[in-house]
Design an enzyme around this catalytic site. Structure first.
Site, PDB file in Angstrom:
ATOM      1  N   HIS A 231       1.418 -16.041   0.852  1.00  0.00           N
ATOM      2  CA  HIS A 231       0.089 -15.682   1.264  1.00  0.00           C
ATOM      3  C   HIS A 231      -0.939 -16.459   2.256  1.00  0.00           C
ATOM      4  O   HIS A 231      -1.378 -16.048   3.122  1.00  0.00           O
ATOM      5  CB  HIS A 231      -0.748 -15.269   0.064  1.00  0.00           C
ATOM      6  CG  HIS A 231      -1.779 -14.164   0.356  1.00  0.00           C
ATOM      7  ND1 HIS A 231      -1.505 -12.828   0.707  1.00  0.00           N
ATOM      8  CD2 HIS A 231      -3.302 -14.283   0.601  1.00  0.00           C
ATOM      9  CE1 HIS A 231      -2.500 -12.320   0.998  1.00  0.00           C
ATOM     10  NE2 HIS A 231      -3.565 -13.323   1.200  1.00  0.00           N
ATOM     11  N   TYR A 235      -2.883 -16.232   6.431  1.00  0.00           N
ATOM     12  CA  TYR A 235      -4.433 -16.784   6.932  1.00  0.00           C
ATOM     13  C   TYR A 235      -4.162 -17.588   8.340  1.00  0.00           C
ATOM     14  O   TYR A 235      -4.814 -17.866   8.955  1.00  0.00           O
ATOM     15  CB  TYR A 235      -5.163 -17.349   5.911  1.00  0.00           C
ATOM     16  CG  TYR A 235      -5.689 -16.438   4.929  1.00  0.00           C
ATOM     17  CD1 TYR A 235      -6.124 -15.034   5.308  1.00  0.00           C
ATOM     18  CD2 TYR A 235      -5.210 -16.376   3.532  1.00  0.00           C
ATOM     19  CE1 TYR A 235      -6.669 -14.134   4.476  1.00  0.00           C
ATOM     20  CE2 TYR A 235      -5.451 -15.349   2.693  1.00  0.00           C
ATOM     21  CZ  TYR A 235      -6.344 -14.173   3.276  1.00  0.00           C
ATOM     22  OH  TYR A 235      -6.690 -13.104   2.287  1.00  0.00           O
ATOM     23  N   HIS A 382       0.444  -2.030   5.489  1.00  0.00           N
ATOM     24  CA  HIS A 382      -0.482  -2.846   5.594  1.00  0.00           C
ATOM     25  C   HIS A 382      -0.444  -3.949   6.596  1.00  0.00           C
ATOM     26  O   HIS A 382      -1.212  -4.332   7.530  1.00  0.00           O
ATOM     27  CB  HIS A 382      -0.844  -3.391   4.230  1.00  0.00           C
ATOM     28  CG  HIS A 382      -1.709  -4.550   4.105  1.00  0.00           C
ATOM     29  ND1 HIS A 382      -2.918  -4.561   4.491  1.00  0.00           N
ATOM     30  CD2 HIS A 382      -1.437  -5.826   4.016  1.00  0.00           C
ATOM     31  CE1 HIS A 382      -3.430  -5.937   4.183  1.00  0.00           C
ATOM     32  NE2 HIS A 382      -2.580  -6.529   3.940  1.00  0.00           N
ATOM     33  N   HIS A 384       1.466  -4.300   9.060  1.00  0.00           N
ATOM     34  CA  HIS A 384       1.155  -4.051  10.631  1.00  0.00           C
ATOM     35  C   HIS A 384      -0.079  -4.216  11.119  1.00  0.00           C
ATOM     36  O   HIS A 384      -0.386  -4.111  12.253  1.00  0.00           O
ATOM     37  CB  HIS A 384       2.060  -2.838  10.887  1.00  0.00           C
ATOM     38  CG  HIS A 384       3.676  -3.198  10.853  1.00  0.00           C
ATOM     39  ND1 HIS A 384       4.490  -3.199   9.979  1.00  0.00           N
ATOM     40  CD2 HIS A 384       4.458  -3.601  11.943  1.00  0.00           C
ATOM     41  CE1 HIS A 384       5.581  -3.726  10.306  1.00  0.00           C
ATOM     42  NE2 HIS A 384       5.628  -3.830  11.522  1.00  0.00           N
ATOM     43  N   ARG A 445      10.185   0.544   0.739  1.00  0.00           N
ATOM     44  CA  ARG A 445      10.399  -0.338   1.935  1.00  0.00           C
ATOM     45  C   ARG A 445      11.605  -0.933   1.842  1.00  0.00           C
ATOM     46  O   ARG A 445      12.476  -0.645   0.956  1.00  0.00           O
ATOM     47  CB  ARG A 445       9.257  -1.269   1.956  1.00  0.00           C
ATOM     48  CG  ARG A 445       9.389  -2.393   0.975  1.00  0.00           C
ATOM     49  CD  ARG A 445       8.156  -3.415   0.734  1.00  0.00           C
ATOM     50  NE  ARG A 445       8.275  -4.346   1.950  1.00  0.00           N
ATOM     51  CZ  ARG A 445       7.649  -5.417   1.542  1.00  0.00           C
ATOM     52  NH1 ARG A 445       6.881  -5.895   0.504  1.00  0.00           N
ATOM     53  NH2 ARG A 445       7.550  -6.417   2.671  1.00  0.00           N
TER      54      ARG A 445
END
Lengths: 565, 429
Positions: A231, A235, A382, A384, A445
């Site tokens: 995650h 960022y 999301h 993309h 997916r």
């Protein structure tokens, strides 16, 4: 003075980083097109792959774009940001070259193992392990070594940002850290803290396991280590885009950054909260107590704060530019912005698309509502919007502005450049909305043929529209994205190959100071040691006990042998 | 050739297939390894996917000697209009086969075909009156099915070439076996690559008794079977002769119906183990203590297929590439290669000084020197009316942020109250 004339060594470094990143972007983008068509069944019979090789393409697309393209662009972009904002050359450019070479070698190793899925004659074995390389799916050791070299290379490059800052600090003991350097250092503090997780996963577990030195690994532990990094890495992609939105975009709009202190607060919040959130990718994993997932969820929702602060600050800065250009009204000022300028429109549209991505991110983060869309195509829909547009399109905008400054060459094919961001956004809107809606209908997916088993679309239950209409939108959207990418690459290659010294550039590299400068903010904002220490404490709170629990039953147990793919 | 079933590639299918090859569970490689060998490899039996085929009675209809053959798609069989008629047919190489739809909603997907064959089947679902034709040039066994009615047993097979002289004897008697070991000798299989397997299979057909050395010099010590791969006739007795210490022979895979047990106890130099190989097909085996050294072997029982030598092996699992897609792969790889070379070529061209290009000079980064001027930038933007900190009131931003929040709240409410509460989690379903 143009950047290349002032800092020729650094300009060369940025060029090389961008060059490798663009090659990865070209190959990864082509894979993306193949994937979109194969998965949706459009022109499937014309594609040069079979269903098994779909996963090769998927791995290549993920690794080359999400890891390679991003890391090279970020490292190069930050070289520019540090040098420009400190107004001094790098302290140890050789160190940066070392890191760059490490990243290139790592990328080459990993790329060969991935391409092995097409051509088994290549050296090493194959690595169809997808971007997340979850054990027990097992790749050839060269893939893991390559991934490790890429990460370590970025660490080495990052070290020189800190060394250069230290040299600057010695000469300027009392000044506030320039905003861009502050952002770079904050991003890399977060990066060092979080990428340690994947480094441990790869070096301590996956490399020995793929070499056969240990017979099994604990899938839950390795997944947890991956998401400890997985995650924050988003960022790591996003913060460079924020750096561009905060410091370059207002200038391109004709205005000034609204608030320098607010930008610093945002980056400090990311240092603190980026890492202790990884469990929100593991809401459906057994073996992690609900309470720890809950901590990750609350931390994740707190991360909305800096992104919403960013939305406010950046939009306010754009509005400042629009009003200086004569814009007026509550909404009408938007028309005064320079939408025909590709560097501006790419970054501004990327920010707009990111606002939509923020919405689906909130759904992902919610512990209960996540179950609705977990492992469906909603999730690629999301990201993309986030890495695929907020980062990628912003970096394209940066390139339109920065590549002339680091090459000394005028931007070529400017009409193509002007339409490129709009083609991208149209393509992404088609593709991503269909992915989100398909996810709500339960479309999976990571699946070569989601409509397999002769039942076609029957098991899926869309609210509005049909599955075949969504599939068509994904195929068309993916094609438009590829067209847009080709336009971008044509502009870049054309610019790169054009002759330098052909007159005045079309861009200007100066960046005006903020409306509200750093002098208005408390000095503790600049004290990265304090924020790092607090971030470590937060990580220990979020991860200490669950990791202890996973290790208590044996480091490698419960374990699984590998399944080479 | 270990052919990953193209249509079974659900996400789990890939995992299963990969696991099957990797851990080399007997069923995986062995059954398909001898694919071209016998009885359509169980394709019409209840064990294969889709179950037993009602309209296959063990005979293969012989249509050799005809240039054009018709197979009906959707004949009455298997409890409805769910059969291929005839289910199994033998044709000569070069025969054009017409598939004629005689009932509705069928398609043709290929289960397996020989290496080098390029039949694509017909994926779209069609109705009565549709015809699909293909000319079968490559010798071997082709198995196919109708996807919508696979579970009813709507499966078929075509044998191209082979010993057709005898007429309708059926495909089950074909004694030819391709020396195809899947990835058994490669580094992708358990234990890694086998150093003393060169890609050749030693041909010992025509001999009643064959000896294989256990613990021959290879793989960095006495860790080889000599020869690593050998072809024998059915009924041949093979003697495994220990020529060094601490080895055993474990069977990795063997054809259906074969009963070789290997020799699990660890033995030393001088020991022998014999077995008579009756069932045609590919047998793979290894020495457990030295598996990681690559001590692996294979025995092919049966004659080589016409037109092939004893080679083979090596292909990666799952990458069944037809010639058409090989072409595409080459085009694809070529295009990527050319694309990567173009910048180099063009930059060489562009670097060459153009004659009389006004204003151009050989630029070296570093700014204003005696040889060159610095590169000038565009002028910075100068607003007509400078808007300072205190005059600026971002009401437009407030409007936009307010609109965004309204959208967020609306979409969240929709997702939570309608989708989530109304439908429940999809991952559980």
């Amino acid at each position: 003075m143009t950047f290349i004339d002032k800092f020729p060594t650094e300009a060369k470094l940025v060029r090389w980083h961008f060059g490798v990143g663009f090659v990865a972007l070209a190959i990864g983008g082509l894979f993306g097109l193949v994937q979109a068509l194969y998965r949706t069944g459009h022109l499937r019979s014309l594609l040069p792959i079979n269903a098994a090789q779909y996963y090769t393409v998927l791995t290549g697309h993920g690794v080359l774009l999400a890891l390679v393209f991003t890391t090279f662009l970020i490292c190069g972009f930050f070289v520019w940001a540090v040098t420009r904002s400190l107004d001094r050359p790098l302290s140890h450019p050789r160190l940066v070259w070392t890191g760059f070479i490490s990243m290139v070698v790592g990328t080459t190793l990993a790329a060969i193992t991935i391409l092995n899925g097409f051509a088994p004659e290549l050296p090493f074995g194959s690595a169809n392990v997808l971007y997340t390389f979850y054990p027990p799916l097992q790749a050839h050791p060269a893939f893991y070594v390559g991934a490790a070299l890429l990460i370590v290379g970025s660490w080495i490059v990052g070290a020189d940002y800190f060394l250069t800052y230290r040299a600057w600090r010695a000469d300027n003991p009392d000044k506030r850290i320039p905003l861009q350097t502050f952002m770079v250092l904050a991003t890399f503090v977060m990066w060092y803290l979080s990428s340690a997780g994947v480094a441990v996963e790869v070096v301590a577990f996956l490399i020995p396991w793929s070499m056969g030195w240990i017979s099994q690994v604990d899938p839950l532990l390795t997944r947890t280590l991956f998401w400890y990094f997985g995650h924050p890495v988003v960022y790591f992609w996003l913060l460079p885009a924020y750096l561009a939105w905060y410091t370059i975009l207002p200038k391109l709009a004709g205005g000034k950054l609204f608030s320098d202190p607010l930008a610093r607060v945002v980056f400090v919040l990311f240092v603190l909260l980026s890492t202790p959130v990884g469990f929100h990718h593991q809401y459906t994993d057994p073996g992690i107590a609900e309470g720890f997932k809950f901590i990750a969820m609350t931390n994740t929702f707190m991360l909305l704060l800096p992104s919403l602060l960013t939305a406010f600050t950046v939009v306010a800065s754009l509005e400042h530019g629009a009003r200086q250009r004569g814009g007026s009204g509550y909404i009408g000022w938007l028309r005064a912005l320079p939408w025909g300028k590709p560097s501006f429109s790419a970054m501004a549209l990327a920010g707009l698309v990111f606002a939509a991505g923020g919405f689906s991110g909130m759904i992902n983060a919610g512990m209960n509502i996540n179950y609705l869309i977990h492992n469906t195509i909603w999730v690629p829909g999301h990201f993309h919007l986030t890495v695929g547009t907020a980062f990628a399109l912003t970096m394209m905008g940066v390139a339109y502005w920065l590549v002339p400054q680091i090459t000394g060459k005028r931007l070529q094919h400017r009409t193509l450049a002007a339409i490129q961001p709009f083609v991208w956004v149209i393509g992404m809107t088609l593709m991503s909305n269909a992915m989100h809606r398909g996810g709500l209908a339960g479309l999976p997916r990571r699946t070569a043929k989601p409509l397999f088993r002769g039942e076609g679309a029957a098991p899926f239950d869309p609210v509005v529209g049909t599955i075949s209409e969504m599939q068509l939108q994904i195929a068309i959207g993916g094609t438009l994205l590829f067209v847009s990418l080709a336009l971008f690459l044509a502009v870049m290659v054309g610019t790169w190959l054009s002759r330098p010294g052909m007159g005045r550039l079309s861009v200007n590299g100066s960046i005006p100071s903020a409306l509200s400068g750093p002098a208005d903010s408390p000095r503790i904002l600049d004290n990265l040691k304090v924020w790092t220490a607090i971030a470590v404490v937060l990580v220990i709170i979020a991860y200490g006990l669950p990791l202890y629990g996973m290790l208590a039953d044996g480091v490698l147990a419960p374990g699984s042998p590998g399944f080479p793919v | 050739m270990t052919r990953l079933d193209d249509t079974a590639l659900s996400r789990r299918g890939v995992l299963r297939a990969a696991a099957g090859t990797a851990t080399a569970v007997a069923a995986g490689t062995a059954a398909t390894g001898a694919a071209a060998a016998q009885a359509y490899d169980g394709w019409f039996s209840g064990d294969a996917k889709g179950g037993a085929v009602g309209n296959y009675d063990g005979t293969t209809v012989d249509r050799t000697g005809t240039d054009e053959v018709t197979i009906d798609v959707g004949v009455d069989a298997n409890g409805g209009t769910y059969g291929f008629g005839p289910a199994a047919v033998r044709v000569d190489p070069g025969t054009t086969v017409s598939f004629e739809w005689v009932s509705n909603t069928h398609n043709i997907l290929i289960d397996a075909q020989p290496d080098g064959a390029d039949w694509g089947g017909h994926d779209p679902i069609e109705n009565t009156g549709f015809t699909h034709t293909h000319t079968f040039d490559t010798e071997g066994v082709y198995t196919y099915y109708c996807n919508p009615h696979l579970t009813m047993g709507m499966k078929g097979a075509i044998v191209v070439g082979g010993d057709s002289g005898g007429g309708g004897g059926g495909g089950s008697d074909q004694p030819t076996v391709a020396a195809d070991y899947g990835d058994w000798f490669t580094k992708s299989a358990d234990g890694g690559a086998t150093g003393n397997y060169t890609g050749d299979t030693t041909d010992k057909t025509g001999t009643d008794e064959v000896t294989v050395e256990v613990g021959a010099d290879a793989n960095g010590g006495t860790y080889g079977f000599g020869p690593a791969a050998v072809r024998v006739d059915p009924g041949t007795t093979v003697t495994f002769k220990w020529t060094s210490n601490t080895h055993n022979v474990l069977v990795q895979a063997q054809p259906d119906g074969a009963d070789w047990g290997g020799h699990e106890p660890i033995e030393n130099e001088g020991f022998t183990h014999t077995h008579t190989f009756e069932t045609a097909g590919v047998y793979t085996y290894y020495c457990n203590p030295h598996l990681t050294m690559g001590m692996k072997g294979a025995i092919v029982v049966g004659a080589p297929p016409s037109g092939t030598t004893g080679g083979g092996g090596g292909g990666a699992a799952g990458s069944s590439v037809s010639p058409a897609s090989t072409l595409w792969t080459a085009v694809f790889a070529g295009a990527v290669g050319v694309a990567m070379l173009v910048p180099v070529a063009v930059s060489y061209y562009r670097r060459t000084p153009a004659p009389d290009s006004s204003g151009a000079f050989d630029y070296e980064p570093g700014g204003d020197t005696d040889d060159q001027p610095a590169i000038p930038e565009a002028d910075a933007f100068e607003p007509d009316t400078e808007l300072g900190h205190d005059e600026y009131d971002p009401v437009g931003t407030l409007s936009i942020v307010a609109v965004y929040f309204l959208i967020l709240v609306g979409m969240w409410a929709f997702t939570y109250f309608i989708e989530f509460l109304g439908n429940g989690p999809t991952i559980m379903g």
